[in-house]
Design a protein around this motif. Structure first.
Motif, short mmCIF file in Angstrom:
data_model
loop_
_atom_site.label_atom_id
_atom_site.label_comp_id
_atom_site.label_asym_id
_atom_site.label_seq_id
_atom_site.Cartn_x
_atom_site.Cartn_y
_atom_site.Cartn_z
N LEU A 309 0.85 -1.18 0.00
CA LEU A 309 0.00 0.00 0.00
C LEU A 309 0.89 1.23 0.00
O LEU A 309 1.92 1.27 0.69
N THR A 310 0.51 2.24 -0.75
CA THR A 310 1.30 3.47 -0.74
C THR A 310 0.37 4.68 -0.83
O THR A 310 -0.71 4.63 -1.44
N GLY A 311 0.79 5.76 -0.19
CA GLY A 311 0.00 7.00 -0.17
C GLY A 311 0.43 7.89 0.97
O GLY A 311 1.38 7.59 1.71
N SER A 312 -0.31 8.98 1.16
CA SER A 312 0.02 9.94 2.22
C SER A 312 -1.07 10.07 3.26
O SER A 312 -0.89 10.73 4.28
N SER A 313 -2.23 9.45 3.00
CA SER A 313 -3.32 9.43 3.98
C SER A 313 -4.06 8.10 3.86
O SER A 313 -3.97 7.43 2.82
N TYR A 314 -4.78 7.74 4.90
CA TYR A 314 -5.47 6.45 4.90
C TYR A 314 -6.49 6.38 3.75
O TYR A 314 -6.65 5.33 3.12
N GLU A 315 -7.12 7.49 3.46
CA GLU A 315 -8.18 7.52 2.44
C GLU A 315 -7.61 7.33 1.02
O GLU A 315 -8.31 6.83 0.14
N ASN A 316 -6.36 7.73 0.80
CA ASN A 316 -5.83 7.64 -0.56
C ASN A 316 -4.78 6.54 -0.73
O ASN A 316 -4.05 6.51 -1.72
N LEU A 317 -4.71 5.60 0.23
CA LEU A 317 -3.79 4.47 0.08
C LEU A 317 -4.18 3.64 -1.13
O LEU A 317 -5.35 3.33 -1.35
#
Length: 387
Positions: A309-317
């Motif tokens: 999983l990658t992203g900067s917030s839980y919603e946009n992982l």
């Protein structure tokens, strides 16, 4: 390998890991262990073993020989540790933890035997008459009789490369006769490895032919030497799913390791009881020729890592496929199939063995109650990191 299971069964660990990385509390190449879920898994495994009267030696190599987690297991009533190599034995002794089974998979070096016996170990696995002689000599100096256990094999036994060792069944009578001349050791156990393996096709844990060899050896010792050993140790894949199988195959002991973190191969199965208790944390370092690369160091060649999983917030992982990595090389970076934003968090959950990595191990309590707190930082070899 376990990303989907982690999302389903322990989303709070994902949220906590993301937060700790994005706010700079932890650096890339860290494994976060959810101590609460680790303990919950351990309690459930212990309850199942009690139901079937199976003793448990806990294994720490997968969790980086971590002394804090080992103490939790001892407080829950686990019989002691299976120290699979002598360096793990040293860490356990340094932290005043119980030694259950030492010498399997790696024998205790000759000059260390006296130290281990003085400290105390419930049983010691031996591969040869010569090692039994060394143990007897050191035990005599201490005025004790040390229980020993054979790792038993035959020509059909499963053996992993790098683990070629043990007493051949055809040599059992000869070595037993010799050892019975020694005054300060007692033959009191039989083991082999692996005794159970996950069948991916059937999605089941199944016994291996090694169990049959143990039972043949048990009967030889009983019928020809009147030795009824107290311990039939049947390790590998020990978890709630197969503890009953240990009992059904006349075993007395199991050795949970990956089950404590819900990450045996069987745990890709949603019906597995134990929950994932760790997550690997990294960060996108750079993009190169249409692919993205994240900081590594925690790779294990049998990880079966397929995505992260990658992203900067839980919603946009976002779940992104990982690139295959040649284990002949050093994992400075691991690759993703497409470009990502530099600095974003990377979260993975796959098979690993912390003790063969370069990673930091971060213990966190309170994740499940919404009050996460780091209670310790350790190296992958069990040394505490002072911050």
């Amino acid at each position: 390998m376990f990303i989907d299971i982690l999302i389903e069964k322990n989303p709070k660990l994902i949220q906590t890991a993301l937060s700790l990385h994005t706010n700079g509390t932890i650096m890339p190449d860290s494994y976060i262990i959810d101590v609460d879920i680790f303990k919950e898994n351990a309690e459930l495994i212990k309850a199942e073993s009690d139901k079937h009267n199976i003793n448990l030696y806990y294994m720490t190599k997968q969790i980086g020989r971590n002394p804090y987690l080992a103490k939790i297991l001892e407080d829950l009533g686990y019989s002691g540790a299976v120290a699979v190599d002598f360096k793990e034995t040293e860490v356990l002794m340094k932290n005043n933890l119980k030694l259950g089974n030492t010498g399997h998979l790696v024998q205790i070096p000759s000059k260390m035997i006296g130290k281990v016996l003085k400290y105390g170990t419930e049983i010691m696995t031996v591969y040869s008459f010569e090692k039994a002689c060394e143990i007897s000599e050191e035990a005599e100096k201490l005025g004790i009789i040390q229980d020993i256990m054979f790792r038993i094999l035959d020509e059909k036994s499963s053996i992993y490369p790098g683990q070629e060792a043990g007493v051949d069944l055809c040599d059992l009578e000869d070595i037993t006769k010799k050892i019975l001349t020694l005054k300060n050791v007692r033959i009191n156990g039989l083991t082999s490895f692996p005794c159970f393996l996950y069948n991916e096709t059937n999605n089941t844990i199944e016994k291996t032919e090694n169990i049959g060899v143990i039972l043949k050896a048990y009967n030889i010792l009983k019928e020809k030497f009147n030795i009824k050993v107290k311990e039939l140790n049947l390790p590998s894949s020990t978890c709630i799913e197969n503890i009953k199988m240990i009992k059904e195959n006349e075993g007395t002991h199991g050795e949970p390791g990956h089950a404590l973190t819900g990450t045996t191969p069987f745990h890709v199965n949603r019906k597995a009881v134990e929950k994932p208790a760790y997550v690997y944390v990294s960060e996108i370092s750079h993009n190169f020729r249409g692919k993205s690369y994240f900081f590594a160091g925690g790779h294990y060649r049998r990880s079966h890592m397929k995505n992260v999983l990658t992203g900067s917030s839980y919603e946009n992982l976002t779940k992104v496929n990982t690139e295959d990595f040649d284990p002949n090389n050093i994992d400075y970076y691991l690759g993703l199939s497409k470009e990502q934003k530099i600095g974003d968090t990377v979260l993975g959950c796959f098979r690993t063995q912390f003790f063969v990595t370069r990673s930091d191990i971060i213990l966190v309590e309170g994740i499940q109650s919404g009050k996460p707190q780091i209670i310790g930082r350790y190296t992958a070899l069990g040394e505490r990191i002072e911050v």
